[in-house]
Enzyme design. Structure first.
Site, PDB file in Angstrom:
ATOM      1  N   GLU A 276       0.834  -1.215   0.000  1.00 39.08           N
ATOM      2  CA  GLU A 276       0.000   0.000   0.000  1.00 39.08           C
ATOM      3  C   GLU A 276       0.861   1.255   0.000  1.00 39.08           C
ATOM      4  O   GLU A 276       0.560   2.228  -0.690  1.00 39.08           O
ATOM      5  CB  GLU A 276      -0.944   0.007   1.213  1.00 39.08           C
ATOM      6  CG  GLU A 276      -1.970  -1.119   1.227  1.00 39.08           C
ATOM      7  CD  GLU A 276      -2.801  -1.149  -0.040  1.00 39.08           C
ATOM      8  OE1 GLU A 276      -3.179  -0.074  -0.542  1.00 39.08           O
ATOM      9  OE2 GLU A 276      -3.060  -2.253  -0.561  1.00 39.08           O
ATOM     10  N   ASP A 357       4.233  -3.929  -5.519  1.00 42.11           N
ATOM     11  CA  ASP A 357       4.807  -5.186  -5.013  1.00 42.11           C
ATOM     12  C   ASP A 357       6.317  -5.044  -4.838  1.00 42.11           C
ATOM     13  O   ASP A 357       6.890  -5.476  -3.832  1.00 42.11           O
ATOM     14  CB  ASP A 357       4.519  -6.348  -5.977  1.00 42.11           C
ATOM     15  CG  ASP A 357       3.099  -6.882  -5.825  1.00 42.11           C
ATOM     16  OD1 ASP A 357       2.423  -6.493  -4.848  1.00 42.11           O
ATOM     17  OD2 ASP A 357       2.663  -7.685  -6.675  1.00 42.11           O
TER      18      ASP A 357
HETATM   19 ZN   LIG Z   1      -2.373  -2.587  -4.824  1.00 40.01          ZN
END
Ligand SMILES: [Zn+2]
Length: 413
Positions: A276, A357
């Site tokens: 996030e 990521d």
């Molecule tokens: Zn995401």
């Protein structure tokens, strides 16, 4: 060829295309090479569970799509829309804004009434059958009622705002509508956690302890300031897990679903938050808003151009651009345009998810927890592990679970 014929052609193509994609998503990717790769992290049973969940309600969802298309078609290609506006206008004595609002409600009511059985089947019956939903029927009714109420208020305000701009600014609307949607979008993102979240959830600041300390350390590594971290009680509704940020700048808050805390280790939660934060440090929200505004401007010019052409030809029943009866016509054009741009938006989103990521991996340096989270999330949510390639390219906002795991495997410090 008449424009009406061209529009009808695209409308039929869209129906055919949607059904073809449905078939692909039902089938999935059956290659044995993919299966081998999945089986490194999952069991045969996990694959089957994902297939079973994603295939459930297949015919109902085809039927639901077809009904939506038919309703849209009736409103656009027959005089139904113009007649409805005239009926409402008679009752309101021709008062413009009340007519707009009532037309919007009537149009939405038709769609809503037809969707009730499907909402009940997908949102209640199937979610219970697969053990996700924890709501009683009464709780589900309240939840659905609240969502509907919000949709009516939000949609009504949006439609009134657009109708006002279209009526008052004969040419400048092409810029004013995108500006208004930008401002309303920003306002919504600020107000959402303050006004909407409390309507559905109770949330409280996360308790002192090792998780909170780890979150603070993570934010420090990422050099970001967060106002507070909250735990939100998703467990009263379902077993689905999630975490997200809201707000801007210094007033940014982190929300963690209690289900995430219950089912994951602290390091896995940190991995989710790292992702996030990645969205944040790469300014994805700002970039998306800018792209969206650009698309809206192009769209307004395009819709304005097409409206004039169609109106001139007179083959589709149309009054003025700002007339409420024009709404279904504009919605149909928007949906056709959306079908064309959809794969581009999906590709941008998948790119951003991979960036986030990567950021999670950089911030935590913890490949193991990243992969552990992906495996657990896929199992808990019964994710389809072998989606069809066409479905991924066209619809998916995230890379597949396997792609994300393999990305982490390849990642080096
Ligand atoms: Zn995401």
């Amino acid at each position: 060829m008449k424009l009406r014929t061209v529009l009808f052609f695209f409308y039929v193509i869209q129906i055919g295309f949607t059904l073809t994609m449905k078939y692909f998503s039902f089938e999935g990717d059956t290659s044995s090479e993919l299966r081998e790769r999945i089986l490194k992290y999952f069991t045969e049973e996990d694959i089957l569970k994902g297939i079973e969940y994603s295939r459930s309600g297949f015919f109902a969802s085809v039927l639901s799509d077809l009904i939506d298309f038919v309703v849209a078609g009736i409103f656009v290609f027959t005089p139904a829309s113009v007649r409805l506006e005239e009926k409402i206008s008679e009752k309101t004595g021709g008062r413009f804004y009340i007519t707009v609002l009532l037309f919007f409600f009537a149009f939405s009511a038709v769609q809503f009434l037809l969707s009730i059985p499907f909402q009940y089947y997908f949102g209640f019956v199937l979610e219970h059958r697969f053990g996700f939903s924890k709501m009683t029927f009464a709780e589900w009714l309240i939840y659905t009622g609240k969502s509907l109420g919000l949709g009516i208020v939000g949609g009504g305000l949006g439609v009134l705002c657009v109708a006002f701009i279209l009526k008052k600014f004969e040419n400048a609307w092409r810029f004013l509508v995108p500006i208004a949607s930008l401002v309303l979008g920003l306002l919504f993102s600020v107000l959402f956690p303050i006004l909407i979240t409390p309507l559905f959830y109770d949330y409280k600041p996360i308790g002192e302890g090792s998780l909170k300390n780890k979150i603070n350390a993570l934010c420090e590594t990422a050099k970001i300031r967060v106002e507070n971290v909250y735990v939100i009680d998703e467990s009263r509704y379902s077993g689905h897990t999630n975490a997200y940020f809201t707000g801007w700048g210094e007033s940014r808050k982190i929300f963690l679903y209690d289900t995430l805390i219950q089912n994951h280790t602290e390091d896995e939660i940190i991995s989710v938050l790292g992702h996030e934060i990645g969205h944040w440090t790469h300014d994805h929200q700002v970039k998306d808003i800018a792209l969206d505004a650009l698309e809206t401007i192009l769209l307004c010019f395009f819709l304005g151009y097409l409206f004039v052409k169609f109106k001139k030809e007179g083959s589709v029943p149309l009054k003025e651009l700002y007339s409420p009866s024009t709404l279904p016509f504009l919605f149909l054009l928007l949906s056709l345009f959306g079908s064309l741009t959809r794969p581009a938006w999906s590709a941008i989103s998948r790119f951003q998810e991979t960036q986030a990521d990567a950021e999670a991996l950089v911030l935590t340096g913890d490949k193991k927890s990243f992969i552990g989270t992906e495996v657990k999330l896929a199992k808990d949510n019964r994710s389809r592990l072998n989606p069809h390639r066409a479905e991924v390219i066209y619809y998916h906002s995230h890379p597949t679970t396997l792609e994300r795991i393999e990305f982490a495997e390849r990642w080096k410090k």
